[in-house]
Write a protein that holds these residues in place. Structure first.
Motif, PDB file in Angstrom:
ATOM      1  N   MET A 124       1.398   6.409   1.001  1.00  0.00           N
ATOM      2  CA  MET A 124       2.284   6.975   2.023  1.00  0.00           C
ATOM      3  C   MET A 124       3.744   6.656   1.700  1.00  0.00           C
ATOM      4  SD  MET A 124       2.936   8.728   4.639  1.00  0.00           S
ATOM      5  CE  MET A 124       1.330   9.071   5.373  1.00  0.00           C
ATOM      6  N   ARG A 125       4.015   5.443   1.264  1.00  0.00           N
ATOM      7  CA  ARG A 125       5.384   5.086   0.866  1.00  0.00           C
ATOM      8  C   ARG A 125       5.853   5.993  -0.270  1.00  0.00           C
ATOM      9  NH1 ARG A 125       8.047   0.362   1.960  1.00  0.00           N
ATOM     10  NH2 ARG A 125       8.967   0.423  -0.129  1.00  0.00           N
ATOM     11  N   ASN A 126       4.992   6.209  -1.241  1.00  0.00           N
ATOM     12  CA  ASN A 126       5.347   7.071  -2.375  1.00  0.00           C
ATOM     13  C   ASN A 126       5.610   8.502  -1.913  1.00  0.00           C
ATOM     14  OD1 ASN A 126       5.035   4.926  -4.127  1.00  0.00           O
ATOM     15  ND2 ASN A 126       2.946   5.483  -4.732  1.00  0.00           N
ATOM     16  N   LEU A 127       4.807   8.978  -0.971  1.00  0.00           N
ATOM     17  CA  LEU A 127       4.976  10.333  -0.447  1.00  0.00           C
ATOM     18  C   LEU A 127       6.329  10.471   0.248  1.00  0.00           C
ATOM     19  CD1 LEU A 127       3.732  13.145   0.084  1.00  0.00           C
ATOM     20  CD2 LEU A 127       2.772  12.208   2.210  1.00  0.00           C
ATOM     21  N   ILE A 128       6.681   9.465   1.035  1.00  0.00           N
ATOM     22  CA  ILE A 128       7.967   9.471   1.735  1.00  0.00           C
ATOM     23  C   ILE A 128       9.120   9.446   0.737  1.00  0.00           C
ATOM     24  CG2 ILE A 128       9.485   8.161   3.276  1.00  0.00           C
ATOM     25  CD1 ILE A 128       6.908   7.174   4.696  1.00  0.00           C
ATOM     26  N   ILE A 129       9.005   8.581  -0.272  1.00  0.00           N
ATOM     27  CA  ILE A 129      10.054   8.461  -1.291  1.00  0.00           C
ATOM     28  C   ILE A 129      10.219   9.764  -2.053  1.00  0.00           C
ATOM     29  CG2 ILE A 129      10.613   7.380  -3.498  1.00  0.00           C
ATOM     30  CD1 ILE A 129      11.279   5.661  -1.095  1.00  0.00           C
ATOM     31  N   GLU A 130       9.126  10.372  -2.455  1.00  0.00           N
ATOM     32  CA  GLU A 130       9.185  11.633  -3.201  1.00  0.00           C
ATOM     33  C   GLU A 130       9.826  12.736  -2.380  1.00  0.00           C
ATOM     34  OE1 GLU A 130       5.194  12.426  -4.382  1.00  0.00           O
ATOM     35  OE2 GLU A 130       5.074  10.686  -5.718  1.00  0.00           O
ATOM     36  N   SER A 131       9.452  12.827  -1.114  1.00  0.00           N
ATOM     37  CA  SER A 131      10.032  13.843  -0.237  1.00  0.00           C
ATOM     38  C   SER A 131      11.515  13.603  -0.028  1.00  0.00           C
ATOM     39  CB  SER A 131       9.309  13.830   1.118  1.00  0.00           C
ATOM     40  OG  SER A 131       9.981  14.652   2.049  1.00  0.00           O
ATOM     41  N   GLU A 159      -4.391  -0.942   1.560  1.00  0.00           N
ATOM     42  CA  GLU A 159      -3.169  -1.207   0.814  1.00  0.00           C
ATOM     43  C   GLU A 159      -2.799  -0.020  -0.071  1.00  0.00           C
ATOM     44  OE1 GLU A 159      -0.932  -3.692   0.826  1.00  0.00           O
ATOM     45  OE2 GLU A 159      -1.998  -4.447   2.591  1.00  0.00           O
ATOM     46  N   ARG A 160      -3.814   0.588  -0.686  1.00  0.00           N
ATOM     47  CA  ARG A 160      -3.579   1.750  -1.534  1.00  0.00           C
ATOM     48  C   ARG A 160      -3.065   2.926  -0.706  1.00  0.00           C
ATOM     49  NH1 ARG A 160      -8.132   1.846  -3.617  1.00  0.00           N
ATOM     50  NH2 ARG A 160      -9.124   3.500  -2.409  1.00  0.00           N
ATOM     51  N   GLU A 161      -3.657   3.122   0.475  1.00  0.00           N
ATOM     52  CA  GLU A 161      -3.227   4.210   1.356  1.00  0.00           C
ATOM     53  C   GLU A 161      -1.795   3.982   1.838  1.00  0.00           C
ATOM     54  OE1 GLU A 161      -6.178   4.167   4.389  1.00  0.00           O
ATOM     55  OE2 GLU A 161      -7.633   5.354   3.237  1.00  0.00           O
ATOM     56  N   LYS A 162      -1.470   2.726   2.103  1.00  0.00           N
ATOM     57  CA  LYS A 162      -0.111   2.386   2.527  1.00  0.00           C
ATOM     58  C   LYS A 162       0.896   2.691   1.421  1.00  0.00           C
ATOM     59  CE  LYS A 162       2.661  -1.451   4.331  1.00  0.00           C
ATOM     60  NZ  LYS A 162       2.655  -2.884   4.730  1.00  0.00           N
ATOM     61  N   GLN A 163       0.538   2.310   0.193  1.00  0.00           N
ATOM     62  CA  GLN A 163       1.428   2.577  -0.941  1.00  0.00           C
ATOM     63  C   GLN A 163       1.543   4.068  -1.207  1.00  0.00           C
ATOM     64  OE1 GLN A 163       3.329   0.207  -2.574  1.00  0.00           O
ATOM     65  NE2 GLN A 163       4.279   2.081  -3.351  1.00  0.00           N
TER      66      GLN A 163
END
Length: 204
Positions: A14-21, A8-12
């Protein structure tokens, strides 16, 4: 349980990485010129990976939009401790301006950048935006009840106040105030003075 929590942490993450980019690419190139592939290339993953987390680019923009408005709403509500409703309204206006002046790129993304918001329309909700505007409307309602401002329709007045402040900061953010031969500090002072003058007109 530890494995599940890690996933779940890894999923979040990745979502944060996508959002930041995506946020940086939208700010740099605009919504229309940013694609899912651009975002994928930036984070060095395949476009298919992004589609595991978001259905399309509009959903990514929606999340960024909501995050930005949540931040704005949080700043606006710092004025709740002000007991006098009219003074609180002034505080909200100044906080709104300060947010825009300190975050011009995000303000541009939130209010000025052209981008479809089908996610909001399809779900018929805009929680963070509605909460922020609702707080302004609620404060104006309190001003009217306490007879601190001239009688008027609460919602029309809320729209008027919001539009006035938005217009001022939008002119500044988009560098349209260059017609005034003033330093940047004086321009900013003029923005705040204009707000105070406008509010004084509303006062009873």
């Amino acid at each position: 349980m530890a494995i599940k929590e890690r996933k779940e942490r890894e999923k979040q993450d990745m979502r944060n990485l996508i959002i930041e980019s995506a946020t940086q690419l939208f700010l740099k190139h605009g919504y229309d010129k940013t694609s899912i592939r651009n975002i994928a290339d930036d984070i060095e993953y395949s476009p298919a990976t992004i589609y595991l987390y978001f259905k399309d680019k509009d959903e990514i923009f929606y999340v960024i939009h909501e995050n930005a408005f949540e931040l704005l709403n949080k700043e606006l509500r710092k004025n709740e401790a002000i007991e006098n409703a009219f003074d609180r309204l002034g505080g909200i206006g100044r906080t709104y301006m300060k947010f825009a002046l300190e975050n011009p790129d995000y303000y541009d993304l939130m209010f000025i950048m052209r981008a479809p918001l089908s996610q909001i329309k399809s779900e018929q909700k805009w929680e963070a935006g509605e909460c922020a505007f609702g707080y302004v409307t609620e404060t104006i309602g309190a001003c009217l009840e306490q007879k601190l401002i001239k009688p008027a329709d609460k919602f029309l007045l809320a729209m008027s106040v919001w539009s006035f402040v938005h217009g001022l900061v939008s002119l500044y953010v988009r560098e349209r105030m260059c017609v005034f031969p003033l330093s940047d500090d004086l321009l900013r002072d003029m923005l705040y003075s204009s707000l105070e003058n406008y509010l004084s007109i509303l006062k009873t």
